[in-house]
Design a protein around this motif. Structure first.
Motif, mmCIF file in Angstrom:
data_model
loop_
_atom_site.group_PDB
_atom_site.id
_atom_site.type_symbol
_atom_site.label_atom_id
_atom_site.label_comp_id
_atom_site.label_asym_id
_atom_site.label_seq_id
_atom_site.Cartn_x
_atom_site.Cartn_y
_atom_site.Cartn_z
ATOM 1 N N VAL A 39 0.819 -1.218 0.000
ATOM 2 C CA VAL A 39 0.000 0.000 0.000
ATOM 3 C C VAL A 39 0.854 1.269 0.000
ATOM 4 O O VAL A 39 0.313 2.373 0.084
ATOM 5 N N VAL A 40 2.178 1.102 -0.087
ATOM 6 C CA VAL A 40 3.101 2.237 -0.087
ATOM 7 C C VAL A 40 3.920 2.198 -1.362
ATOM 8 O O VAL A 40 4.274 1.127 -1.864
ATOM 9 N N LEU A 41 4.228 3.369 -1.899
ATOM 10 C CA LEU A 41 5.041 3.455 -3.103
ATOM 11 C C LEU A 41 6.428 2.861 -2.861
ATOM 12 O O LEU A 41 6.962 2.958 -1.756
ATOM 13 N N PRO A 42 7.031 2.242 -3.884
ATOM 14 C CA PRO A 42 8.352 1.619 -3.695
ATOM 15 C C PRO A 42 9.410 2.594 -3.179
ATOM 16 O O PRO A 42 10.282 2.203 -2.403
ATOM 17 N N THR A 43 9.339 3.851 -3.600
ATOM 18 C CA THR A 43 10.344 4.818 -3.170
ATOM 19 C C THR A 43 10.190 5.230 -1.713
ATOM 20 O O THR A 43 11.085 5.877 -1.149
ATOM 21 N N ARG A 44 9.064 4.883 -1.093
ATOM 22 C CA ARG A 44 8.811 5.277 0.289
ATOM 23 C C ARG A 44 8.677 4.076 1.227
ATOM 24 O O ARG A 44 8.368 4.250 2.400
ATOM 25 N N ARG A 45 8.903 2.893 0.731
ATOM 26 C CA ARG A 45 8.688 1.695 1.539
ATOM 27 C C ARG A 45 9.687 1.585 2.684
ATOM 28 O O ARG A 45 9.331 1.184 3.791
ATOM 29 N N SER A 46 10.941 1.909 2.444
ATOM 30 C CA SER A 46 11.936 1.813 3.509
ATOM 31 C C SER A 46 11.600 2.757 4.655
ATOM 32 O O SER A 46 11.721 2.393 5.838
ATOM 33 N N THR A 47 11.149 3.975 4.322
ATOM 34 C CA THR A 47 10.752 4.922 5.362
ATOM 35 C C THR A 47 9.519 4.426 6.118
ATOM 36 O O THR A 47 9.443 4.530 7.353
ATOM 37 N N ALA A 48 8.561 3.874 5.377
ATOM 38 C CA ALA A 48 7.351 3.359 6.020
ATOM 39 C C ALA A 48 7.668 2.196 6.950
ATOM 40 O O ALA A 48 7.140 2.116 8.071
ATOM 41 N N GLU A 49 8.547 1.289 6.510
ATOM 42 C CA GLU A 49 8.936 0.171 7.357
ATOM 43 C C GLU A 49 9.656 0.650 8.605
ATOM 44 O O GLU A 49 9.452 0.138 9.710
ATOM 45 N N ALA A 50 10.523 1.651 8.440
ATOM 46 C CA ALA A 50 11.258 2.180 9.591
ATOM 47 C C ALA A 50 10.308 2.793 10.624
ATOM 48 O O ALA A 50 10.457 2.562 11.833
ATOM 49 N N PHE A 51 9.329 3.563 10.147
ATOM 50 C CA PHE A 51 8.366 4.174 11.068
ATOM 51 C C PHE A 51 7.504 3.112 11.744
ATOM 52 O O PHE A 51 7.189 3.222 12.941
ATOM 53 N N GLN A 52 7.111 2.089 10.992
ATOM 54 C CA GLN A 52 6.282 1.034 11.573
ATOM 55 C C GLN A 52 7.030 0.291 12.679
ATOM 56 O O GLN A 52 6.479 0.038 13.761
ATOM 57 N N ILE A 53 8.296 -0.033 12.430
ATOM 58 C CA ILE A 53 9.089 -0.732 13.443
ATOM 59 C C ILE A 53 9.346 0.170 14.645
ATOM 60 O O ILE A 53 9.252 -0.260 15.805
ATOM 61 N N LEU A 54 9.646 1.451 14.387
ATOM 62 C CA LEU A 54 9.921 2.381 15.477
ATOM 63 C C LEU A 54 8.694 2.558 16.379
ATOM 64 O O LEU A 54 8.786 2.471 17.611
ATOM 65 N N ILE A 55 7.527 2.788 15.761
ATOM 66 C CA ILE A 55 6.321 3.036 16.561
ATOM 67 C C ILE A 55 5.881 1.780 17.305
ATOM 68 O O ILE A 55 5.489 1.844 18.485
ATOM 69 N N SER A 56 5.966 0.626 16.649
ATOM 70 C CA SER A 56 5.530 -0.609 17.316
ATOM 71 C C SER A 56 6.400 -0.936 18.518
ATOM 72 O O SER A 56 5.904 -1.375 19.564
ATOM 73 N N HIS A 57 7.707 -0.704 18.408
ATOM 74 C CA HIS A 57 8.592 -0.983 19.534
ATOM 75 C C HIS A 57 8.509 0.115 20.598
ATOM 76 O O HIS A 57 8.624 -0.161 21.800
ATOM 77 N N ALA A 58 8.316 1.351 20.168
ATOM 78 C CA ALA A 58 8.231 2.448 21.141
ATOM 79 C C ALA A 58 6.981 2.325 21.999
ATOM 80 O O ALA A 58 7.024 2.521 23.222
ATOM 81 N N LEU A 59 5.852 1.991 21.376
ATOM 82 C CA LEU A 59 4.604 1.844 22.124
ATOM 83 C C LEU A 59 4.436 0.446 22.704
ATOM 84 O O LEU A 59 3.597 0.240 23.585
ATOM 85 N N GLY A 60 5.201 -0.522 22.202
ATOM 86 C CA GLY A 60 5.077 -1.900 22.677
ATOM 87 C C GLY A 60 6.180 -2.288 23.638
ATOM 88 O O GLY A 60 6.007 -2.250 24.858
#
Length: 220
Positions: A80-101
């Motif tokens: 659901v994310v453009l290829p040029t933005r996938r690395s940033t999206a993955e980084a934010f997803q991992i950061l938020i999940s670990h920060a809140l989890g």
């Protein structure tokens, strides 16, 4: 650990098999995993003081259902994310999940437990007639004073342990509430995942076509 080793590939296999027939299968599987895990872990918290074997079984199956969404969430994020933005999206997803989890949830559960413990400790305690009688006997005999003092100390320590246990038990119910909330959000995601994937694919194709046009050699 075993629940994680089995739950992650189980979610991936279910996603691959059901996605062809049901395009919204990915978020639905995640929602079912969370909504199924919530009552299992709640039952484990309620039975931990009486049924040890059943508690471990409920925790195992609850964690198994919970871990089903790890691979699927990463897959959803990629399509659901453009290829040029996938690395940033993955980084934010991992950061938020670990920060809140991993980082935030132990502190939150501990803070809730401390608040509940303070509330339980502040409840008034009634003195029984037997307690008044024992206090009169203490005044009559010095030996009984020491004995009754030790008994009261043991009783107070036991009561403090029970209060601490109940406070932590009640605070862990907050995790099941978050699971139910997450399951609701995944069900909402199922309503938009197809259109979001279509938009991302279309935008990716348009970007690729523009790049091909830009790189096309100009004929003299």
């Amino acid at each position: 650990m075993t629940a994680g080793l089995l739950g992650v590939p189980l979610g991936s296999v279910l996603s691959q098999r059901l996605r062809k027939r049901f395009p919204t299968a990915d978020p639905v599987i995640c929602a079912i995993g969370l909504l199924l895990s919530a009552p299992l872990l709640t039952g484990a918290c309620l039975l931990v003081s009486s049924q040890t074997a059943l508690t471990y079984a409920l925790i195992f199956f609850g964690q198994l259902a919970l871990n089903m969404n790890w691979a699927i969430v990463a897959d959803i994020l990629l399509y659901v994310v453009l290829p040029t933005r996938r690395s940033t999206a993955e980084a934010f997803q991992i950061l938020i999940s670990h920060a809140l989890g991993d980082a935030g949830s132990p502190y939150l559960v501990g803070a809730i437990s401390v608040a509940i413990k303070g509330h339980l400790s502040s409840q008034p305690k009634m003195i029984s007639p037997q307690g008044l009688q024992s206090m009169s006997q203490v005044l009559e005999n010095a030996t009984e004073t020491v004995t009754e003092g030790l008994k009261e100390f043991a009783k107070a320590s036991s009561s403090e342990d029970v209060i601490s246990f109940e406070a932590l038990q009640y605070s862990l119910f907050s995790t099941t509430f978050v699971e139910v909330l997450g399951g609701i959000f995944f069900l909402c995601t199922a309503c938009y995942v197809i259109s979001d994937r279509r938009k991302a694919t279309q935008a990716s194709m348009e970007s690729s076509n523009r790049q091909q046009v830009a790189n096309r050699p100009v004929s003299g």
